[in-house]
Design an enzyme around this catalytic site. Structure first.
Site, mmCIF file in Angstrom:
data_model
loop_
_atom_site.group_PDB
_atom_site.id
_atom_site.type_symbol
_atom_site.label_atom_id
_atom_site.label_comp_id
_atom_site.label_asym_id
_atom_site.label_seq_id
_atom_site.Cartn_x
_atom_site.Cartn_y
_atom_site.Cartn_z
ATOM 1 N N ASP A 93 38.220 -42.120 -16.207
ATOM 2 C CA ASP A 93 38.403 -43.708 -15.512
ATOM 3 C C ASP A 93 39.440 -44.534 -16.161
ATOM 4 O OD1 ASP A 93 36.968 -45.410 -17.147
ATOM 5 O OD2 ASP A 93 35.242 -45.590 -16.205
ATOM 6 N N ASP A 147 43.687 -48.702 -11.031
ATOM 7 C CA ASP A 147 43.684 -49.689 -9.275
ATOM 8 C C ASP A 147 42.840 -50.701 -9.102
ATOM 9 O OD1 ASP A 147 40.977 -48.414 -10.029
ATOM 10 O OD2 ASP A 147 40.138 -48.563 -8.476
ATOM 11 N N ASP A 266 29.865 -38.784 -9.965
ATOM 12 C CA ASP A 266 29.473 -40.117 -11.659
ATOM 13 C C ASP A 266 28.668 -41.796 -11.233
ATOM 14 O OD1 ASP A 266 30.813 -42.633 -12.668
ATOM 15 O OD2 ASP A 266 32.222 -42.107 -10.778
ATOM 16 N N CYS A 304 9.271 -29.499 -11.637
ATOM 17 C CA CYS A 304 10.557 -29.241 -13.224
ATOM 18 C C CYS A 304 10.479 -28.592 -14.040
ATOM 19 C CB CYS A 304 10.763 -30.952 -13.423
ATOM 20 S SG CYS A 304 12.117 -30.856 -14.680
ATOM 21 N N CYS A 306 11.924 -28.830 -17.152
ATOM 22 C CA CYS A 306 13.187 -29.548 -18.209
ATOM 23 C C CYS A 306 11.468 -29.677 -19.570
ATOM 24 C CB CYS A 306 13.455 -30.736 -17.768
ATOM 25 S SG CYS A 306 12.375 -31.911 -17.966
ATOM 26 N N CYS A 309 9.054 -31.677 -19.174
ATOM 27 C CA CYS A 309 8.155 -31.860 -18.663
ATOM 28 C C CYS A 309 7.537 -30.784 -19.225
ATOM 29 C CB CYS A 309 8.701 -31.079 -16.428
ATOM 30 S SG CYS A 309 9.401 -33.224 -16.491
ATOM 31 N N HIS A 335 14.731 -35.603 -18.952
ATOM 32 C CA HIS A 335 14.703 -35.122 -17.615
ATOM 33 C C HIS A 335 15.208 -35.887 -16.533
ATOM 34 C CE1 HIS A 335 11.794 -34.886 -14.615
ATOM 35 N NE2 HIS A 335 12.273 -35.518 -14.094
#
Length: 370
Positions: A93, A147, A266, A304, A306, A309, A335
């Site tokens: 950014d 900006d 994001d 899930c 992952c 989990c 997670h």
């Protein structure tokens, strides 16, 4: 200027799009969520774990890296990719939002932003030209124009003046860019005024950028107003360029914005909320400190797969969090990032199969029922 974005498919039911964005460090599949690596690290996980969780691109914070350790030092190490051991694309950014959030320490003029470091109080200055130069030193694949972010609420004149300044700064950013294959995105401002948003977009298109971002949303306005501005702005954005909604947000925000035609996102939310004991699941939010999870043997999300989990219970995570163990942040960050990357992958599949409206309804039904 070659176009780095390819539109692969679109929903016949809404504005949702499926595409890919080519960068110097690889191609990104969109819609995409970019984990935030503010200080050249995605908090709580290693770069290898970020990759394993399915993230293709991460975001670095120009303001914070400019202050510490400094862009010159990072350049000596070969840029952010080598400095932090991340081989994929990086978007940085411009620092504009951080300067906006530290208004009491900053003064905005035509030339740029004069501000004081929140670390040591030293006086610093960031111009459109230096914002691009810093990002080039960082080695970003995608750079953002400097900006001026508009607060909410803001009267029309205040929003108009800030929007026009952003457009003038954007022209200076483009003029100062070196030609080396890095992408530069312009940022659409305009506050909550539709005509200013369209005026901002038109000015940026006249300059010409590799992609376009919607800035200045999720700054305190009602959620429905955010969706309204997002939808109207996205509808006017060029279909052949990537569309990025900056700093947003919750899983529901992402689904709603993809529905309206946004490609890139994001937010610090998945990592920050993990550190604060809040998990995102297929059934909505789960606050691990709640007493009802004290002896709960189930994983955080039974749908899930992952690492967290597969191996750990809600009871164990609650114990770690209550004991203030570092492992709590690690496991819950794993997670939450897995949930976010999985959500984006599910949306990409739904668009490819032209069933996004069904996905949208199922998502809302599941999370509303939680």
């Amino acid at each position: 200027m070659s176009n780095p974005f390819t539109l692969l498919s679109s929903s016949s039911q809404c504005a949702a799009r499926r595409g890919e964005l080519r960068t110097l460090h690889g191609t990104v599949q969109t819609p995409v969520f970019m984990p935030v690596g503010t200080q050249a690290t995605v908090k709580g996980v290693t770069p290898e774990q970020v990759r394993e969780l399915g993230a293709e691109i991460i975001l670095g914070n120009t303001y914070h890296l400019y202050l510490r350790p400094g862009h010159e030092l990072i350049k000596k190490f070969g840029g952010l990719h080598r400095f932090m051991n991340w081989s994929g694309p990086i978007l940085t950014d411009s620092g504009g939002f951080q300067i906006f959030s530290l208004q009491q320490l900053a003064k905005i003029t035509e030339e740029g932003a004069a501000f004081k470091s929140h670390i040591d109080g030293s006086s610093l200055f960031l111009s459109p030209e230096s914002a691009v130069a810093v990002q080039e030193d960082l080695g970003a694949d995608i750079m953002m124009c400097l900006d001026t972010c508009i607060p909410y609420p803001a009267d029309y004149r205040q929003a108009e003046e800030a929007t026009e300044l952003t457009s003038r700064w954007a022209a200076r950013c483009r003029a100062s860019q070196r030609v080396d294959g890095r992408l530069l995105f312009g940022i659409i401002q305009g506050g909550m005024y539709h005509d200013l948003r369209l005026r901002s977009l038109a000015a940026l298109q006249e300059i010409g950028f590799d992609g376009y971002a919607i800035g200045g949303l999720s700054v305190g306005e009602p959620e429905e107003l955010m969706y309204e501005i997002c939808e109207a702005t996205a509808a006017a954005m060029p279909a052949a360029r990537a569309r990025y909604l900056m700093g947003v947000g919750t899983p529901r925000n992402l689904v709603e914005a993809v529905y309206r035609g946004i490609d890139m996102f994001d937010c610090v939310m998945p990592t920050r909320n993990a550190r604060n004991g809040m998990l995102f699941t297929s059934r909505g939010r789960l606050v691990i400190k709640n007493a009802r999870y004290q002896d709960d043997p189930r994983p955080p999300d039974e749908e899930c797969g992952c690492y967290t989990c597969r191996h750990y219970s809600r009871a164990y995570l609650r114990h770690l969090y209550q004991a203030r163990e570092i492992m709590a942040s690690v496991l819950m960050t794993i997670h939450n990032l897995s949930y976010y990357t999985g959500l984006m992958a599910a949306m990409r599949r739904a668009i490819e199969e032209d069933r996004f409206l069904e996905f949208y309804r199922d998502f809302n039904n599941a999370t509303n029922a939680a």
